[in-house]
Write a protein that holds these residues in place. Structure first.
Motif, PDB file in Angstrom:
ATOM      1  N   PRO A 161       0.820  -1.211   0.000  1.00  0.00           N
ATOM      2  CA  PRO A 161       0.000   0.000   0.000  1.00  0.00           C
ATOM      3  C   PRO A 161       0.859   1.269   0.000  1.00  0.00           C
ATOM      4  CG  PRO A 161      -0.186  -1.202   2.085  1.00  0.00           C
ATOM      5  CD  PRO A 161       0.552  -2.086   1.160  1.00  0.00           C
ATOM      6  N   GLY A 162       0.479   2.203  -0.870  1.00  0.00           N
ATOM      7  CA  GLY A 162       1.145   3.502  -0.932  1.00  0.00           C
ATOM      8  C   GLY A 162       2.353   3.567  -1.828  1.00  0.00           C
ATOM      9  N   LEU A 163       2.944   2.442  -2.195  1.00  0.00           N
ATOM     10  CA  LEU A 163       4.189   2.485  -2.968  1.00  0.00           C
ATOM     11  C   LEU A 163       3.994   3.084  -4.358  1.00  0.00           C
ATOM     12  CD1 LEU A 163       6.346  -0.720  -2.350  1.00  0.00           C
ATOM     13  CD2 LEU A 163       6.569   1.564  -1.388  1.00  0.00           C
ATOM     14  N   LEU A 164       2.834   2.861  -4.966  1.00  0.00           N
ATOM     15  CA  LEU A 164       2.626   3.338  -6.334  1.00  0.00           C
ATOM     16  C   LEU A 164       2.631   4.860  -6.424  1.00  0.00           C
ATOM     17  CD1 LEU A 164      -0.033   0.808  -7.628  1.00  0.00           C
ATOM     18  CD2 LEU A 164       2.252   1.166  -8.566  1.00  0.00           C
ATOM     19  N   GLU A 165       2.461   5.527  -5.297  1.00  0.00           N
ATOM     20  CA  GLU A 165       2.496   6.993  -5.303  1.00  0.00           C
ATOM     21  C   GLU A 165       3.858   7.518  -5.739  1.00  0.00           C
ATOM     22  OE1 GLU A 165       1.315   8.216  -1.414  1.00  0.00           O
ATOM     23  OE2 GLU A 165      -0.655   7.226  -1.554  1.00  0.00           O
ATOM     24  N   ALA A 166       4.894   6.695  -5.599  1.00  0.00           N
ATOM     25  CA  ALA A 166       6.245   7.113  -5.986  1.00  0.00           C
ATOM     26  C   ALA A 166       6.528   6.860  -7.461  1.00  0.00           C
ATOM     27  CB  ALA A 166       7.275   6.371  -5.134  1.00  0.00           C
ATOM     28  N   ALA A 171       8.269   2.037  -7.297  1.00  0.00           N
ATOM     29  CA  ALA A 171       7.432   1.131  -6.520  1.00  0.00           C
ATOM     30  C   ALA A 171       7.876  -0.314  -6.694  1.00  0.00           C
ATOM     31  CB  ALA A 171       5.975   1.288  -6.939  1.00  0.00           C
ATOM     32  N   ALA A 172       8.126  -0.717  -7.934  1.00  0.00           N
ATOM     33  CA  ALA A 172       8.554  -2.098  -8.180  1.00  0.00           C
ATOM     34  C   ALA A 172       9.912  -2.377  -7.553  1.00  0.00           C
ATOM     35  CB  ALA A 172       8.598  -2.366  -9.679  1.00  0.00           C
ATOM     36  N   THR A 173      10.803  -1.416  -7.625  1.00  0.00           N
ATOM     37  CA  THR A 173      12.135  -1.582  -7.037  1.00  0.00           C
ATOM     38  C   THR A 173      12.043  -1.807  -5.534  1.00  0.00           C
ATOM     39  OG1 THR A 173      13.157  -0.215  -8.750  1.00  0.00           O
ATOM     40  CG2 THR A 173      14.373  -0.476  -6.689  1.00  0.00           C
ATOM     41  N   GLU A 174      11.246  -0.976  -4.859  1.00  0.00           N
ATOM     42  CA  GLU A 174      11.103  -1.115  -3.415  1.00  0.00           C
ATOM     43  C   GLU A 174      10.354  -2.395  -3.055  1.00  0.00           C
ATOM     44  OE1 GLU A 174      11.047  -0.511   0.717  1.00  0.00           O
ATOM     45  OE2 GLU A 174      12.385   0.139  -0.896  1.00  0.00           O
ATOM     46  N   VAL A 183       9.740  -8.986  -8.800  1.00  0.00           N
ATOM     47  CA  VAL A 183       8.384  -8.444  -8.901  1.00  0.00           C
ATOM     48  C   VAL A 183       8.131  -8.026 -10.343  1.00  0.00           C
ATOM     49  CG1 VAL A 183       6.844  -6.565  -8.217  1.00  0.00           C
ATOM     50  CG2 VAL A 183       8.274  -7.693  -6.500  1.00  0.00           C
ATOM     51  N   VAL A 184       7.026  -8.518 -10.896  1.00  0.00           N
ATOM     52  CA  VAL A 184       6.594  -8.156 -12.251  1.00  0.00           C
ATOM     53  C   VAL A 184       5.327  -7.322 -12.094  1.00  0.00           C
ATOM     54  CG1 VAL A 184       5.823  -9.015 -14.498  1.00  0.00           C
ATOM     55  CG2 VAL A 184       7.577 -10.264 -13.205  1.00  0.00           C
ATOM     56  N   LEU A 185       5.455  -6.009 -12.195  1.00  0.00           N
ATOM     57  CA  LEU A 185       4.322  -5.100 -12.061  1.00  0.00           C
ATOM     58  C   LEU A 185       3.711  -4.914 -13.443  1.00  0.00           C
ATOM     59  CD1 LEU A 185       2.487  -3.143 -10.595  1.00  0.00           C
ATOM     60  CD2 LEU A 185       4.330  -1.426 -10.689  1.00  0.00           C
ATOM     61  N   LYS A 186       2.596  -5.600 -13.680  1.00  0.00           N
ATOM     62  CA  LYS A 186       2.013  -5.667 -15.018  1.00  0.00           C
ATOM     63  C   LYS A 186       1.302  -4.376 -15.391  1.00  0.00           C
ATOM     64  CE  LYS A 186      -0.164  -9.498 -13.937  1.00  0.00           C
ATOM     65  NZ  LYS A 186      -0.851 -10.817 -13.896  1.00  0.00           N
ATOM     66  N   GLY A 187       1.284  -4.087 -16.683  1.00  0.00           N
ATOM     67  CA  GLY A 187       0.616  -2.908 -17.193  1.00  0.00           C
ATOM     68  C   GLY A 187       1.051  -2.643 -18.615  1.00  0.00           C
ATOM     69  N   PRO A 188       0.634  -1.516 -19.208  1.00  0.00           N
ATOM     70  CA  PRO A 188       1.037  -1.198 -20.586  1.00  0.00           C
ATOM     71  C   PRO A 188       2.544  -1.208 -20.780  1.00  0.00           C
ATOM     72  CG  PRO A 188      -0.681   0.291 -19.840  1.00  0.00           C
ATOM     73  CD  PRO A 188      -0.258  -0.498 -18.641  1.00  0.00           C
ATOM     74  N   GLU A 189       3.270  -0.758 -19.780  1.00  0.00           N
ATOM     75  CA  GLU A 189       4.729  -0.886 -19.748  1.00  0.00           C
ATOM     76  C   GLU A 189       5.082  -1.653 -18.479  1.00  0.00           C
ATOM     77  OE1 GLU A 189       6.348   3.079 -20.109  1.00  0.00           O
ATOM     78  OE2 GLU A 189       6.442   2.874 -22.294  1.00  0.00           O
ATOM     79  N   ILE A 192       9.783  -4.852 -14.395  1.00  0.00           N
ATOM     80  CA  ILE A 192      10.333  -6.054 -13.769  1.00  0.00           C
ATOM     81  C   ILE A 192      11.478  -5.631 -12.868  1.00  0.00           C
ATOM     82  CG2 ILE A 192      11.340  -8.335 -14.132  1.00  0.00           C
ATOM     83  CD1 ILE A 192       9.797  -6.713 -17.135  1.00  0.00           C
ATOM     84  N   ALA A 193      11.413  -5.997 -11.585  1.00  0.00           N
ATOM     85  CA  ALA A 193      12.440  -5.599 -10.625  1.00  0.00           C
ATOM     86  C   ALA A 193      12.944  -6.818  -9.869  1.00  0.00           C
ATOM     87  CB  ALA A 193      11.884  -4.573  -9.639  1.00  0.00           C
ATOM     88  N   ALA A 194      14.244  -6.835  -9.625  1.00  0.00           N
ATOM     89  CA  ALA A 194      14.871  -7.914  -8.858  1.00  0.00           C
ATOM     90  C   ALA A 194      15.293  -7.387  -7.495  1.00  0.00           C
ATOM     91  CB  ALA A 194      16.085  -8.455  -9.611  1.00  0.00           C
TER      92      ALA A 194
END
Length: 275
Positions: A161-166, A171-174, A183-189, A192-194
Motif C-alpha cells: 500500500p502507498g508504494l505506487l504513489e512514488a 514502486a517495483a524496485t522497493e 516483482v513483475v508489475l504488469k501494465g502497458p509498460e 520487472i524488478a529484482a
C-alpha cells in the motif's frame, strides 16, 4: 518498419541440446483451483509447456480431476487433498505456479506455505497474492530471490500500500527489496524488478492483451522458463516480451487461449537470432 533489436536476455534462453531429455528441460507444477475454476491453471500449464518446460503437471483438488483430465493431453495431472500432499506431489518440481483461480483464502495460504518448503521456485499470481492482503509480511518471509510475484496494479496496491504513489519503477524496485523476490508489475509498460536492484521496463506492450486469462498465460510462461533454470529476473523479462510479441502477432480478436499457440513462432524467431 524495421524490427527492433532483440533484448539481451535472448543469450540466456534455455535451448535444448542433442542429448537433452524431458527431465533435463525442467519440471513445472501448476496449482489449479476447484472444479469450477480450472481454466486459469490449464492456461498456465499449456503456456509453460509451450515455452519449453520438459514436463508440466497440474496439481488439483480431487473434485477438479474429472474436469481437467478430458481437457489436457501432454500436460500431466495429479490430485492433492491437503497442503502436505501438495508439497509431497510437488517435491520433484523445479518451479511451481500458484495463484491463477486458486481461490482467495486460508486454503491457498496453507498451500503456498507448504510449497515454500519444497525448494521449488515459486511464481505467485492472482489469488496467491490476494490471499496475503492482510498479512503481506508473512508472504515475504516465505520467499527467496528465485521466486517471482506477478501483480497487476490492484494486487500490487494490496500487498504494497502507498508504494505506487512514488511511480511504477520506484514502486517495483522497493517492492522487490521488501519481498526479497522478483516483482513483475504488469501494465502497458510492465516493470520487472529484482531484489538485487536490477530493473527493466518492457517496451513492446500491446492493448490486445487486455482480455481475461492473459495474466495466467504469462505466469505459466515465467514458470516454464524458471523451471528450465533460467535466472528468474531474465525469465520474467523474456516471458513478458514474448507474451506481448505473441499478442502483437495475432492482433484483433486475441483471446488468452491463442497465446500459447503463438509461442512456437516467437521462439523460432529468437532461436534463429540466438548467439
Amino acid at each position: 518498419m524495421s524490427r527492433p533489436e532483440l533484448p539481451d536476455w535472448r543469450d540466456s534462453l534455455p535451448w535444448p541440446g542433442v542429448e537433452t531429455h524431458k527431465h533435463a528441460r525442467g519440471r513445472l507444477g501448476v496449482v489449479s483451483g476447484r472444479a469450477a475454476q480450472t481454466g486459469a491453471g490449464r492456461l498456465a500449464a499449456r503456456a509453460g509447456l509451450r515455452i519449453g518446460a520438459g514436463l508440466v503437471r497440474i496439481l488439483c483438488p480431487p473434485d477438479a480431476v474429472s474436469v481437467i483430465a478430458p481437457a489436457i493431453e501432454a500436460v500431466m495431472l495429479t490430485s492433492f487433498g491437503s497442503p502436505e500432499s501438495l508439497a509431497y506431489e510437488a517435491r520433484s518440481m523445479d518451479a511451481v505456479v500458484i495463484g491463477p483461480a486458486a481461490g482467495v483464502g486460508d486454503a491457498t495460504v496453507l498451500n503456498l506455505r507448504a510449497l515454500a518448503e519444497t525448494g521449488a521456485a515459486l511464481v505467485i499470481d492472482a489469488d496467491g497474492l490476494t490471499s496475503f492482503e492482510h498479512f503481506p509480511d508473512e508472504l515475504f518471509e516465505l520467499l527467496d530471490r528465485d521466486d517471482v510475484l506477478t501483480p497487476h496494479e490492484g494486487e500490487f496496491a494490496r500487498l504494497f500500500p502507498g508504494l505506487l504513489e512514488a511511480g511504477r519503477e520506484a514502486a517495483a524496485t522497493e517492492a522487490a527489496r521488501r519481498a526479497r523476490a522478483v516483482v513483475v508489475l504488469k501494465g502497458p509498460e510492465t516493470v520487472i524488478a529484482a531484489p538485487d536492484g536490477r530493473l527493466a521496463v518492457n517496451d513492446n506492450g500491446t492493448p490486445w492483451l487486455a482480455t481475461a486469462g492473459t495474466g495466467d498465460v504469462l505466469a505459466g510462461m515465467i514458470g516454464g522458463l524458471v523451471a528450465q533454470r533460467m535466472d528468474s529476473f531474465d525469465a520474467a523479462r523474456a516471458a513478458v516480451w514474448m507474451h506481448a510479441e505473441a499478442a502483437r502477432g495475432f492482433g484483433p480478436g486475441l483471446i488468452a487461449e491463442d497465446l500459447p499457440e503463438r509461442l512456437p513462432g516467437v521462439l523460432a524467431g529468437l532461436h534463429g537470432r540466438a548467439g
